[in-house]
Design a protein around this motif. Structure first.
Motif, PDB file in Angstrom:
ATOM      1  N   ASP A 124       6.578 -12.158  -5.990  1.00 48.40           N
ATOM      2  CA  ASP A 124       7.068 -11.995  -4.722  1.00 48.40           C
ATOM      3  C   ASP A 124       6.071 -12.399  -3.474  1.00 48.40           C
ATOM      4  N   ILE A 125       5.092 -12.829  -3.876  1.00 53.93           N
ATOM      5  CA  ILE A 125       3.897 -13.379  -2.973  1.00 53.93           C
ATOM      6  C   ILE A 125       3.798 -14.902  -3.236  1.00 53.93           C
ATOM      7  N   THR A 126       3.150 -15.154  -4.533  1.00 54.06           N
ATOM      8  CA  THR A 126       2.722 -16.554  -4.950  1.00 54.06           C
ATOM      9  C   THR A 126       3.879 -17.479  -5.021  1.00 54.06           C
ATOM     10  N   LEU A 127       5.117 -17.034  -5.615  1.00 53.50           N
ATOM     11  CA  LEU A 127       6.081 -18.112  -5.889  1.00 53.50           C
ATOM     12  C   LEU A 127       7.017 -18.077  -4.918  1.00 53.50           C
ATOM     13  N   VAL A 128       7.878 -16.878  -4.702  1.00 50.72           N
ATOM     14  CA  VAL A 128       9.118 -16.861  -3.907  1.00 50.72           C
ATOM     15  C   VAL A 128       8.927 -16.738  -2.596  1.00 50.72           C
ATOM     16  N   GLY A 129       7.897 -15.356  -2.486  1.00 52.16           N
ATOM     17  CA  GLY A 129       7.527 -14.918  -1.036  1.00 52.16           C
ATOM     18  C   GLY A 129       7.207 -15.834  -0.147  1.00 52.16           C
ATOM     19  N   SER A 130       6.172 -16.832  -0.412  1.00 51.89           N
ATOM     20  CA  SER A 130       5.693 -17.749   0.236  1.00 51.89           C
ATOM     21  C   SER A 130       6.518 -18.920   0.570  1.00 51.89           C
ATOM     22  N   HIS A 131       7.636 -18.935   0.054  1.00 51.72           N
ATOM     23  CA  HIS A 131       8.460 -20.053   0.592  1.00 51.72           C
ATOM     24  C   HIS A 131       9.115 -20.147   1.923  1.00 51.72           C
ATOM     25  N   PRO A 132       8.997 -21.116   2.365  1.00 50.07           N
ATOM     26  CA  PRO A 132       9.435 -21.225   3.857  1.00 50.07           C
ATOM     27  C   PRO A 132      10.734 -20.244   4.133  1.00 50.07           C
ATOM     28  N   PHE A 133      11.671 -20.317   3.191  1.00 54.34           N
ATOM     29  CA  PHE A 133      12.954 -19.824   3.467  1.00 54.34           C
ATOM     30  C   PHE A 133      12.861 -18.345   3.479  1.00 54.34           C
ATOM     31  N   TYR A 134      11.711 -17.671   2.974  1.00 54.78           N
ATOM     32  CA  TYR A 134      11.743 -16.187   2.938  1.00 54.78           C
ATOM     33  C   TYR A 134      10.381 -15.741   3.734  1.00 54.78           C
ATOM     34  N   LYS A 135       9.359 -16.574   3.997  1.00 55.88           N
ATOM     35  CA  LYS A 135       8.140 -16.029   4.177  1.00 55.88           C
ATOM     36  C   LYS A 135       8.285 -15.229   5.622  1.00 55.88           C
ATOM     37  N   SER A 136       8.881 -15.427   6.713  1.00 54.74           N
ATOM     38  CA  SER A 136       8.717 -14.536   8.087  1.00 54.74           C
ATOM     39  C   SER A 136       9.420 -13.284   7.432  1.00 54.74           C
ATOM     40  N   ALA A 137      10.416 -13.202   6.755  1.00 51.44           N
ATOM     41  CA  ALA A 137      10.867 -12.007   6.579  1.00 51.44           C
ATOM     42  C   ALA A 137       9.940 -11.252   5.519  1.00 51.44           C
ATOM     43  N   VAL A 138       9.307 -11.653   4.673  1.00 47.78           N
ATOM     44  CA  VAL A 138       8.382 -11.348   3.888  1.00 47.78           C
ATOM     45  C   VAL A 138       7.022 -10.656   4.701  1.00 47.78           C
ATOM     46  N   GLU A 139       6.610 -11.356   5.488  1.00 49.04           N
ATOM     47  CA  GLU A 139       5.545 -10.973   6.324  1.00 49.04           C
ATOM     48  C   GLU A 139       5.798  -9.802   7.102  1.00 49.04           C
ATOM     49  N   PHE A 140       6.951  -9.976   7.754  1.00 46.23           N
ATOM     50  CA  PHE A 140       7.248  -8.956   8.681  1.00 46.23           C
ATOM     51  C   PHE A 140       7.284  -7.681   7.921  1.00 46.23           C
ATOM     52  N   SER A 141       8.065  -7.602   6.690  1.00 46.12           N
ATOM     53  CA  SER A 141       8.333  -6.381   5.854  1.00 46.12           C
ATOM     54  C   SER A 141       6.971  -5.719   5.383  1.00 46.12           C
ATOM     55  N   ILE A 142       5.883  -6.672   5.122  1.00 45.92           N
ATOM     56  CA  ILE A 142       4.770  -6.365   4.489  1.00 45.92           C
ATOM     57  C   ILE A 142       4.052  -5.483   5.890  1.00 45.92           C
ATOM     58  N   ASN A 143       4.111  -6.237   6.977  1.00 47.60           N
ATOM     59  CA  ASN A 143       3.173  -5.551   8.056  1.00 47.60           C
ATOM     60  C   ASN A 143       4.149  -4.374   8.678  1.00 47.60           C
ATOM     61  N   ASN A 144       5.370  -3.982   8.517  1.00 50.69           N
ATOM     62  CA  ASN A 144       5.762  -2.976   8.842  1.00 50.69           C
ATOM     63  C   ASN A 144       6.179  -1.820   7.836  1.00 50.69           C
ATOM     64  N   SER A 145       5.378  -1.902   6.600  1.00 47.57           N
ATOM     65  CA  SER A 145       5.418  -0.809   5.773  1.00 47.57           C
ATOM     66  C   SER A 145       4.329   0.027   6.312  1.00 47.57           C
ATOM     67  N   ASP A 146       4.276   1.242   5.724  1.00 45.19           N
ATOM     68  CA  ASP A 146       3.097   2.054   6.153  1.00 45.19           C
ATOM     69  C   ASP A 146       1.914   2.060   5.158  1.00 45.19           C
ATOM     70  N   CYS A 147       2.025   1.799   4.201  1.00 47.47           N
ATOM     71  CA  CYS A 147       0.811   1.474   3.398  1.00 47.47           C
ATOM     72  C   CYS A 147       1.411   0.432   2.389  1.00 47.47           C
ATOM     73  N   VAL A 148       0.443  -0.424   2.066  1.00 42.27           N
ATOM     74  CA  VAL A 148       0.661  -1.708   1.110  1.00 42.27           C
ATOM     75  C   VAL A 148      -0.372  -1.599   0.037  1.00 42.27           C
ATOM     76  N   THR A 149       0.307  -1.900  -1.377  1.00 37.80           N
ATOM     77  CA  THR A 149      -0.725  -2.050  -2.397  1.00 37.80           C
ATOM     78  C   THR A 149      -0.449  -3.341  -3.034  1.00 37.80           C
ATOM     79  N   SER A 150      -1.514  -3.894  -3.575  1.00 35.35           N
ATOM     80  CA  SER A 150      -1.429  -4.876  -4.562  1.00 35.35           C
ATOM     81  C   SER A 150      -1.999  -4.679  -5.991  1.00 35.35           C
TER      82      SER A 150
END
Ligand code: GMT
Length: 375
Positions: A124-150
């Protein structure tokens, strides 16, 4: 706590982690609601505090793509209200973190607060998420989560390098449940698969190109030239046919068994002597950890977070991606020496104990408490 969990319900590692976590939380008395399009594979039985709510996406001919995120976010809103859910934990950013944010906003509109915990699993990060077609939405969703884990330090570093992240990322590794699988360790029916003089090598994955299944078969081809052995390949995916064709071409098809998608992973690991995971990308490598729990040493690549799991010269060996020769040499060395193999088997299980379920579930509970306190 009343916790809703969103995940992919299929055989992949993120779905397995999400399901096993939900099961463990339910055992600790929390009320767990899985919300996804199919009952997760490892969720065998539901109970009083373990629920499954199916997300249905009606097939409407006008839509070229059916809007799963929309159906998921609506279902989340309905279930949160109906069951008074305290917190939502989404596994795999795409599209779950995005749908979670939409649900949060809809609920906010009705005066309901829903803290969101997002767990990043890898592709979701290394292959698909960082693709330009998805990147903005993924970045936004991560930054708007209350807590993030990896799931590994390596994935955390990748996320910080690929996105502009303003949130703290907490590393919570994959885990294994020693209690649940201890019975599998007792009665390994290896005679059903190989003769007593043969070593058993195994691989478990979804046979996507990142898994490099052809390397698994090539390593085995070299092993079998020196040592009588069988290879068990568990899983289904795009590169399976290529691997099968290679085995036929090289005359080793009789020694390689392709089991397809199987619920017998622990039975296979129980009688395995060596596990091979030569992935090009691997944020953690849950299948390697499960092998280690079952006393199986691991020959892996050094991609992503694999070095955080498989300890060089202790539980197995790590190599650069594509180093089939290196992997074969070490495999032969281990498989031809009983004493060495036994030592690595013990070590593998000892290392796996560092990822015991109870420790990791405790970390998630702390993160939930933090999310609840801060939102
Ligand atoms: O490995 C896969 O292709 C499945 C994938 C998934 O998203 O289900 O697994 C990822 O998440 C697992 C659980 O956290 C990790 O153990 C796997 O390493 C990770 N896969 C990759 O990074 C390729």
């Amino acid at each position: 706590m009343k916790i809703a969990i969103v995940c992919y319900p299929t055989f992949g590692g993120s779905g397995v982690v999400a399901t096993e976590l939900g099961l463990a939380l339910a055992l600790k008395g929390h009320e767990i609601h899985f919300i996804t399009y199919k009952q997760p594979v490892r969720l065998e039985a539901l109970s009083d505090n373990l629920h499954f709510h199916e997300v249905n996406v009606p097939d409407y001919p006008l839509f070229h793509y059916q809007p799963y995120e929309l159906a998921l976010s609506s279902k989340l809103v309905d279930m949160v209200k109906l069951h008074q859910i305290d917190l939502l934990h989404v596994h795999y950013a795409i599209p779950h973190a995005y749908a979670a944010y939409m649900a949060k906003k809809m609920l906010e509109d009705q005066g309901i607060n829903l803290p969101i915990v997002t767990t990043l699993h890898g592709t979701d990060i290394t292959l698909v998420g960082s693709h330009p077609f998805y990147k903005s939405a993924v970045e936004f969703s991560i930054n708007n989560s209350d807590c993030v884990t990896s799931v590994s330090k390596s994935l955390k570093e990748d996320t910080l390098a690929l996105f502009d992240i303003r949130k703290e990322i907490n590393v919570v590794p994959n885990f294994v449940d020693f209690n649940k699988h201890s019975s599998h360790n007792e009665d390994c029916e290896r005679y059903v698969i190989a003769d007593s003089h043969q070593r058993i090598v195994s691989h478990v994955s979804n046979f996507r190109s990142v898994k490099r299944v052809l390397d698994v078969v090539k390593v085995f081809e070299k092993i079998t030239k020196k040592i009588p052995a069988k290879l068990i390949m568990v899983g289904e995916g795009p590169d399976k046919q290529t691997a099968m064709d290679y085995c036929v071409k090289k005359g080793i098809a009789d020694s390689v068994k392709f089991l397809g998608k199987s619920n017998q992973v622990f039975e296979v690991l129980c009688y395995s002597d060596l596990f091979i995971l030569p992935s090009e990308k691997e944020s953690f490598g849950l299948s390697a950890l499960e092998a280690m729990m079952m006393r199986v040493p691991v020959i892996s690549s050094n991609a992503g977070g694999l070095s955080e799991v498989n300890k060089e010269g202790v539980s197995g060996y790590l190599f650069d991606v594509g180093d089939v020769d290196g992997m074969s040499k070490r495999s032969i060395e281990l498989l031809s020496n009983d004493t060495l193999l036994e030592k690595f088997k013990d070590n593998a299980q000892k290392e796996a104990r560092k990822f015991d379920l109870n420790m990791v579930v405790g970390s998630y509970i702390k993160i939930y408490e933090l999310a609840l306190a801060n939102s």
